[in-house]
Design a protein around this motif. Structure first.
Motif, PDB file in Angstrom:
ATOM      1  N   LYS A 224       0.859  -1.188   0.000  1.00 41.24           N
ATOM      2  CA  LYS A 224       0.000   0.000   0.000  1.00 41.24           C
ATOM      3  C   LYS A 224       0.892   1.235   0.000  1.00 41.24           C
ATOM      4  N   ILE A 225       0.946   1.895  -1.132  1.00 43.02           N
ATOM      5  CA  ILE A 225       1.810   3.054  -1.301  1.00 43.02           C
ATOM      6  C   ILE A 225       0.933   4.298  -1.380  1.00 43.02           C
ATOM      7  N   LYS A 226       1.080   5.178  -0.416  1.00 43.05           N
ATOM      8  CA  LYS A 226       0.319   6.421  -0.375  1.00 43.05           C
ATOM      9  C   LYS A 226       1.109   7.476  -1.140  1.00 43.05           C
ATOM     10  N   SER A 227       0.502   8.000  -2.200  1.00 41.96           N
ATOM     11  CA  SER A 227       1.182   9.023  -2.995  1.00 41.96           C
ATOM     12  C   SER A 227       1.047  10.385  -2.328  1.00 41.96           C
ATOM     13  N   ARG A 228       1.954  11.275  -2.649  1.00 39.84           N
ATOM     14  CA  ARG A 228       1.910  12.619  -2.067  1.00 39.84           C
ATOM     15  C   ARG A 228       0.756  13.430  -2.647  1.00 39.84           C
ATOM     16  N   TYR A 229       0.184  12.962  -3.759  1.00 42.11           N
ATOM     17  CA  TYR A 229      -0.930  13.672  -4.396  1.00 42.11           C
ATOM     18  C   TYR A 229      -2.284  13.032  -4.086  1.00 42.11           C
ATOM     19  N   GLY A 230      -2.302  12.081  -3.136  1.00 37.25           N
ATOM     20  CA  GLY A 230      -3.577  11.578  -2.639  1.00 37.25           C
ATOM     21  C   GLY A 230      -3.846  10.095  -2.712  1.00 37.25           C
ATOM     22  N   PRO A 231      -3.932   9.505  -3.900  1.00 37.80           N
ATOM     23  CA  PRO A 231      -4.335   8.098  -3.992  1.00 37.80           C
ATOM     24  C   PRO A 231      -3.353   7.127  -3.345  1.00 37.80           C
ATOM     25  N   GLU A 232      -3.883   5.969  -2.973  1.00 35.20           N
ATOM     26  CA  GLU A 232      -3.076   4.868  -2.467  1.00 35.20           C
ATOM     27  C   GLU A 232      -3.059   3.788  -3.543  1.00 35.20           C
ATOM     28  N   TYR A 233      -1.872   3.253  -3.799  1.00 38.27           N
ATOM     29  CA  TYR A 233      -1.691   2.259  -4.850  1.00 38.27           C
ATOM     30  C   TYR A 233      -1.051   0.993  -4.300  1.00 38.27           C
ATOM     31  N   ASP A 234      -1.352  -0.149  -4.937  1.00 32.41           N
ATOM     32  CA  ASP A 234      -0.471  -1.292  -4.749  1.00 32.41           C
ATOM     33  C   ASP A 234       0.621  -1.143  -5.816  1.00 32.41           C
ATOM     34  N   ILE A 235       1.619  -1.990  -5.797  1.00 35.20           N
ATOM     35  CA  ILE A 235       2.755  -1.826  -6.709  1.00 35.20           C
ATOM     36  C   ILE A 235       2.331  -1.947  -8.180  1.00 35.20           C
ATOM     37  N   GLU A 236       1.381  -2.845  -8.450  1.00 39.78           N
ATOM     38  CA  GLU A 236       0.900  -3.011  -9.817  1.00 39.78           C
ATOM     39  C   GLU A 236       0.197  -1.738 -10.295  1.00 39.78           C
ATOM     40  N   GLN A 237      -0.649  -1.177  -9.473  1.00 40.47           N
ATOM     41  CA  GLN A 237      -1.356   0.055  -9.836  1.00 40.47           C
ATOM     42  C   GLN A 237      -0.391   1.222 -10.026  1.00 40.47           C
ATOM     43  N   LEU A 238       0.635   1.292  -9.189  1.00 44.68           N
ATOM     44  CA  LEU A 238       1.602   2.378  -9.315  1.00 44.68           C
ATOM     45  C   LEU A 238       2.364   2.266 -10.635  1.00 44.68           C
ATOM     46  N   LEU A 239       2.767   1.058 -11.004  1.00 44.51           N
ATOM     47  CA  LEU A 239       3.470   0.875 -12.281  1.00 44.51           C
ATOM     48  C   LEU A 239       2.540   1.144 -13.459  1.00 44.51           C
ATOM     49  N   GLU A 240       1.286   0.747 -13.353  1.00 42.61           N
ATOM     50  CA  GLU A 240       0.317   1.063 -14.410  1.00 42.61           C
ATOM     51  C   GLU A 240       0.168   2.576 -14.540  1.00 42.61           C
ATOM     52  N   HIS A 241       0.124   3.265 -13.410  1.00 45.47           N
ATOM     53  CA  HIS A 241       0.040   4.723 -13.423  1.00 45.47           C
ATOM     54  C   HIS A 241       1.272   5.322 -14.110  1.00 45.47           C
ATOM     55  N   ALA A 242       2.449   4.790 -13.810  1.00 47.59           N
ATOM     56  CA  ALA A 242       3.688   5.282 -14.414  1.00 47.59           C
ATOM     57  C   ALA A 242       3.659   5.110 -15.938  1.00 47.59           C
ATOM     58  N   ILE A 243       3.157   3.978 -16.391  1.00 47.01           N
ATOM     59  CA  ILE A 243       3.054   3.724 -17.833  1.00 47.01           C
ATOM     60  C   ILE A 243       2.091   4.703 -18.483  1.00 47.01           C
ATOM     61  N   VAL A 244       0.924   4.850 -17.901  1.00 44.24           N
ATOM     62  CA  VAL A 244      -0.087   5.749 -18.476  1.00 44.24           C
ATOM     63  C   VAL A 244       0.384   7.200 -18.407  1.00 44.24           C
ATOM     64  N   HIS A 245       1.176   7.532 -17.415  1.00 44.20           N
ATOM     65  CA  HIS A 245       1.727   8.889 -17.321  1.00 44.20           C
ATOM     66  C   HIS A 245       2.554   9.201 -18.568  1.00 44.20           C
ATOM     67  N   ILE A 246       3.405   8.273 -18.958  1.00 43.61           N
ATOM     68  CA  ILE A 246       4.188   8.464 -20.186  1.00 43.61           C
ATOM     69  C   ILE A 246       3.261   8.552 -21.396  1.00 43.61           C
ATOM     70  N   LEU A 247       2.276   7.668 -21.474  1.00 45.08           N
ATOM     71  CA  LEU A 247       1.367   7.666 -22.623  1.00 45.08           C
ATOM     72  C   LEU A 247       0.580   8.969 -22.727  1.00 45.08           C
ATOM     73  N   ARG A 248       0.127   9.494 -21.605  1.00 46.33           N
ATOM     74  CA  ARG A 248      -0.636  10.760 -21.622  1.00 46.33           C
ATOM     75  C   ARG A 248       0.219  11.909 -22.136  1.00 46.33           C
ATOM     76  N   HIS A 249       1.475  11.968 -21.683  1.00 46.90           N
ATOM     77  CA  HIS A 249       2.331  13.062 -22.132  1.00 46.90           C
ATOM     78  C   HIS A 249       2.798  12.850 -23.571  1.00 46.90           C
ATOM     79  N   HIS A 250       2.925  11.611 -23.993  1.00 44.23           N
ATOM     80  CA  HIS A 250       3.207  11.315 -25.399  1.00 44.23           C
ATOM     81  C   HIS A 250       2.081  11.886 -26.258  1.00 44.23           C
ATOM     82  N   ARG A 251       0.858  11.624 -25.859  1.00 46.40           N
ATOM     83  CA  ARG A 251      -0.314  12.150 -26.573  1.00 46.40           C
ATOM     84  C   ARG A 251      -0.322  13.670 -26.569  1.00 46.40           C
ATOM     85  N   GLN A 252       0.016  14.262 -25.440  1.00 47.57           N
ATOM     86  CA  GLN A 252       0.038  15.719 -25.331  1.00 47.57           C
ATOM     87  C   GLN A 252       1.009  16.323 -26.345  1.00 47.57           C
TER      88      GLN A 252
END
Length: 167
Positions: A121-149
């Motif tokens: 259970k990883i509590k982010s400084r910006y609010g949500p709590e993630y398990d490790i899988e969710q955090l890595l999924e977030h990291a991947i989508v973060h790159i994809l969102r900025h790629h799109r931008q």
């Protein structure tokens, strides 16, 4: 293309993270040097999204942040670099360094079981709590969102691409 796939769910996510980063690097080399650091969105309240340079520096800094969250959970020492703005010539190498740091963070954890993953259970400084899988999924989508931008900046002619074949 990666030929030696990592094992396990965490390994699969790391492979996809690298793939997303490699696609972003292909886009970066298409951006003209004159457009890399120009302010594209002067109206945004997010300082990290004003130029391609600030977006990519943010992506790198965030990537280290995700890895450091995981290091904190596993009580592993952190040695991520201080936040800074990178030049276009540095970006691809710095993305690679961030991914290496992340892979080192995850070494030995590639095959965590679903139960082990869900216990984290990883509590982010910006609010949500993630398990490790969710955090890595977030990291991947973060790159994809900025790629799109960045693609959107190119498609709306806010910046120029040296080749439009990637769109």
């Amino acid at each position: 293309m990666r030929k030696d796939f990592r094992k396990g769910a965490i390994g699969a996510l790391m492979d996809v993270y690298e793939r997303a980063s490699n696609e972003l690097k292909k886009l970066i080399v298409q951006i003209s040097k004159s457009d890399f650091d120009i302010i594209v969105d002067s109206n945004t309240e997010d300082e990290d999204c004003r130029s391609v340079q600030t977006i990519l520096s943010h992506v790198i800094y965030s990537g280290y942040g995700y890895a450091d969250y995981i290091r904190d959970w596993f009580q592993t020492s952190k040695n991520s670099p201080e936040r800074r703005t990178y030049s276009q010539d540095e970006i691809n190498n710095e993305l690679d360094k961030m991914l290496t740091y992340t892979a080192e963070t995850l070494d030995g954890k590639w095959e965590l079981s679903t139960t082990e993953i869900m216990k984290i259970k990883i509590k982010s400084r910006y609010g949500p709590e993630y398990d490790i899988e969710q955090l890595l999924e977030h990291a991947i989508v973060h790159i994809l969102r900025h790629h799109r931008q960045i693609e959107k900046f190119i498609s709306t002619s806010k910046i120029k691409s040296q080749s439009k074949t990637h769109l």
